[in-house]
Design a protein around this motif. Structure first.
Motif, PDB file in Angstrom:
ATOM      1  N   GLY A  83      20.701  50.559  15.561  1.00  0.00           N
ATOM      2  CA  GLY A  83      19.744  51.647  15.347  1.00  0.00           C
ATOM      3  C   GLY A  83      20.008  52.784  16.329  1.00  0.00           C
ATOM      4  O   GLY A  83      20.014  53.963  15.953  1.00  0.00           O
ATOM      5  N   MET A  84      20.265  52.435  17.605  1.00  0.00           N
ATOM      6  CA  MET A  84      20.567  53.484  18.592  1.00  0.00           C
ATOM      7  C   MET A  84      21.871  54.191  18.229  1.00  0.00           C
ATOM      8  O   MET A  84      22.037  55.375  18.520  1.00  0.00           O
ATOM      9  CB  MET A  84      20.662  52.893  20.004  1.00  0.00           C
ATOM     10  N   TYR A 108      10.082  54.219  20.206  1.00  0.00           N
ATOM     11  CA  TYR A 108      10.812  53.081  20.774  1.00  0.00           C
ATOM     12  C   TYR A 108      11.349  53.457  22.171  1.00  0.00           C
ATOM     13  O   TYR A 108      11.875  54.560  22.369  1.00  0.00           O
ATOM     14  CB  TYR A 108      11.950  52.701  19.814  1.00  0.00           C
ATOM     15  N   ASN A 155       6.332  52.750  17.465  1.00  0.00           N
ATOM     16  CA  ASN A 155       6.556  51.551  18.263  1.00  0.00           C
ATOM     17  C   ASN A 155       6.082  51.848  19.686  1.00  0.00           C
ATOM     18  O   ASN A 155       6.615  52.751  20.311  1.00  0.00           O
ATOM     19  CB  ASN A 155       8.064  51.237  18.255  1.00  0.00           C
ATOM     20  N   ASP A 180      12.318  58.186  12.135  1.00  0.00           N
ATOM     21  CA  ASP A 180      12.747  56.789  12.256  1.00  0.00           C
ATOM     22  C   ASP A 180      11.749  55.954  11.454  1.00  0.00           C
ATOM     23  O   ASP A 180      10.564  55.879  11.786  1.00  0.00           O
ATOM     24  CB  ASP A 180      12.753  56.409  13.744  1.00  0.00           C
ATOM     25  N   SER A 201      16.639  51.246  12.152  1.00  0.00           N
ATOM     26  CA  SER A 201      17.341  50.157  12.802  1.00  0.00           C
ATOM     27  C   SER A 201      17.363  49.058  11.744  1.00  0.00           C
ATOM     28  O   SER A 201      16.318  48.508  11.374  1.00  0.00           O
ATOM     29  CB  SER A 201      16.582  49.695  14.048  1.00  0.00           C
ATOM     30  N   THR A 203      18.503  46.260  12.150  1.00  0.00           N
ATOM     31  CA  THR A 203      18.286  45.027  12.913  1.00  0.00           C
ATOM     32  C   THR A 203      16.959  44.349  12.562  1.00  0.00           C
ATOM     33  O   THR A 203      16.817  43.138  12.736  1.00  0.00           O
ATOM     34  CB  THR A 203      18.250  45.404  14.421  1.00  0.00           C
ATOM     35  N   LYS A 204      16.007  45.122  12.056  1.00  0.00           N
ATOM     36  CA  LYS A 204      14.624  44.659  11.925  1.00  0.00           C
ATOM     37  C   LYS A 204      14.352  44.174  10.493  1.00  0.00           C
ATOM     38  O   LYS A 204      15.041  43.291  10.010  1.00  0.00           O
ATOM     39  CB  LYS A 204      13.687  45.788  12.363  1.00  0.00           C
TER      40      LYS A 204
HETATM   41  N1  PLP Z   1      13.861  52.369  16.327  1.00  0.00           N
HETATM   42  C1  PLP Z   1      12.846  51.512  16.479  1.00  0.00           C
HETATM   43  C2  PLP Z   1      11.502  51.859  15.938  1.00  0.00           C
HETATM   44  C3  PLP Z   1      13.050  50.297  17.144  1.00  0.00           C
HETATM   45  O1  PLP Z   1      12.038  49.442  17.294  1.00  0.00           O
HETATM   46  C4  PLP Z   1      14.351  50.003  17.652  1.00  0.00           C
HETATM   47  C5  PLP Z   1      14.644  48.740  18.378  1.00  0.00           C
HETATM   48  O2  PLP Z   1      13.818  48.021  18.816  1.00  0.00           O
HETATM   49  C6  PLP Z   1      15.358  50.936  17.476  1.00  0.00           C
HETATM   50  C7  PLP Z   1      15.095  52.096  16.798  1.00  0.00           C
HETATM   51  C8  PLP Z   1      16.757  50.682  18.013  1.00  0.00           C
HETATM   52  O3  PLP Z   1      17.444  49.850  17.150  1.00  0.00           O
HETATM   53  P1  PLP Z   1      18.679  48.903  17.605  1.00  0.00           P
HETATM   54  O4  PLP Z   1      18.113  47.911  18.550  1.00  0.00           O
HETATM   55  O5  PLP Z   1      19.147  48.333  16.313  1.00  0.00           O
HETATM   56  O6  PLP Z   1      19.677  49.790  18.254  1.00  0.00           O
END
Ligand code: PLP
Length: 408
Positions: A83-84, A108, A155, A180, A201, A203-204
């Motif tokens: 995500g970053m 975040y 977040n 986001d 992201s 990842t979630k």
């Molecule tokens: N955006 C949000 C709302 C998040 O909660 C996070 C990670 O916790 C990110 C971006 C960053 O994502 P990543 O950890 O996949 O780099």
């Protein structure tokens, strides 16, 4: 006609090289050319359909990008290693030395740290504002502002951004609205509401199995081409490319996202209502007591609910830690950061995912010590989960009693 993001994903058809029901994985970092001229044209961006090098693009990454673009209603998308790895190139592509960003102050922690501590090295400054107050957002805009940045659902405080209102401000001042949407895939479609660029992201919730990090940038073809440009594209040059094997596994998980989001939302809504009825300080956008409940309702796509994230405040960090440890011990979830897993995950954001934000600023934004952020899992029997969680709270003196006890 209502926007139907899950239909858009479902309607895409891909086949593998031998007629497989899943597309073949492109297991290559580089690609051959039959002629030197085509290689040159590809470098120049003039050889459609040719692949050059997998940091630039690969068939597997393009399939996943296409599905995510369909979900968000954008022309195209570029997937990234995290995500970053999506957020940082977008901001560096849109802003250069002397430019200014207006960002929500509840975002975040990693994004906050990037804007607060890292981009000033390039003379990019950020003003952090209360995103729910459109007049303070507009007041923070200067002649150097290039970007409005927010999370649809923030977040960890679960503040809801008025995307239509922010889009109108962005348009008036010729800014790009970057959203986001990690906390609300399918539920909210920011581009349909007027945003210019949407980030996730992966990842979630989207990947949903806590086995990889990943990210995506959804936007216009022109913007994504700019990001991938071999001479000055931030995604290409910063190099946060997703691996093809991962892209193919995220695509397979994406296909069940609509079912998972419905269950996450159903379970979170059940717990939020019952926690609130028991007298716990509960924040969930689906609760009528949430200050932006009606706003969320006005923006959401039917069916996917108010999402899987909720917070409760148990008064102190000590109590929060005791409760999380007890819940983990009883197998009600894991004491872990991140979100969107089949299992409930909980953490105290002040000392974990938002620890990059200084304490005084945490206080100013309402991030208290006793706050626990829950990513509610896909539990089949959420009533049992509720009873077991509130039993823990009674044992620790956080609640005197709970409704489940009175009923039994
Ligand atoms: N955006 C949000 C709302 C998040 O909660 C996070 C990670 O916790 C990110 C971006 C960053 O994502 P990543 O950890 O996949 O780099």
């Amino acid at each position: 006609m209502a926007f139907k993001p899950a239909n858009n994903i479902q309607d895409l058809q891909y086949f593998g090289e031998f007629g497989g029901v899943n597309p073949s994985i492109s297991d290559a970092s580089t690609y051959t050319f039959l002629s030197a001229k085509t290689m040159f044209d590809t470098f120049e961006g003039n050889a459609d359909g040719c692949y050059l090098y997998s940091r630039h693009s690969s068939p597997s990454n393009l399939y996943l990008g296409e599905a995510l673009a369909a979900m968000e209603g954008t022309e195209t998308a570029n997937v990234s290693a995290s995500g970053m790895g999506a957020i940082t190139p977008v901001l560096l592509q849109l802003c250069g030395s002397g430019d200014h960003i207006v960002s929500s102050r509840t975002i975040y922690g990693g994004t906050y740290a990037f804007l607060k501590n890292f981009t000033p090295r390039f003379d990019i400054k950020t003003s952090f504002v209360d995103i729910t107050k459109l007049d303070s957002v507009e007041a923070a805009i200067t002649k150097n502002t290039k970007v409005l940045y927010c999370e649809s659902v923030s977040n960890p405080l679960l503040e809801v951004a008025d995307i239509k209102g922010l889009a109108a401000i962005a348009k008036r001042h010729h800014l790009k609205l970057v959203v986001d949407n990690t906390f609300s895939p399918l539920s909210i479609s920011p581009v349909i509401l007027g945003a210019d660029v949407v980030i996730h992201s992966l990842t979630k919730f989207i990947n949903g199995s806590s086995d990889t990090v990943g990210g995506v940038i959804c936007g216009t073809q022109e913007f994504i081409n700019d990001l991938r440009n071999v001479n000055d594209g931030a995604s290409m040059l910063l190099g946060s490319t997703m691996d093809s094997l991962r892209a193919s596994s995220v695509l397979k998980n994406l296909r069940t996202l609509h079912i998972r989001m419905q269950q996450h939302s159903y379970n979170a809504s059940y717990l939020a209502e019952r926690f609130e009825a028991d007298g716990l300080k509960t924040v969930y956008p689906g609760l009528k007591s949430h200050p932006s409940h009606n706003l969320f309702k006005s923006m959401m796509n039917e069916k996917y609910g108010f999402g899987g994230m909720l917070t409760i405040d148990v008064g102190s960090l000590e109590k929060a830690n005791e409760l999380m440890e007890m819940m983990q011990h009883r197998n009600l979830g894991y004491l872990a950061v991140s979100l969107g897993f089949y299992k409930t995950l909980f953490s105290a954001p002040g000392t974990s995912t938002s620890s990059e934000i200084p304490e005084d600023e945490q206080k100013a934004m309402g991030l208290s010590d006793g706050l626990i952020r829950f990513s509610i899992g896909l539990d089949a029997d959420i009533e049992r989960t509720y009873n077991m969680m509130t039993d823990c709270m009674v044992e620790l003196g956080i609640l005197k009693t709970h409704k489940g006890l009175e009923l039994s």
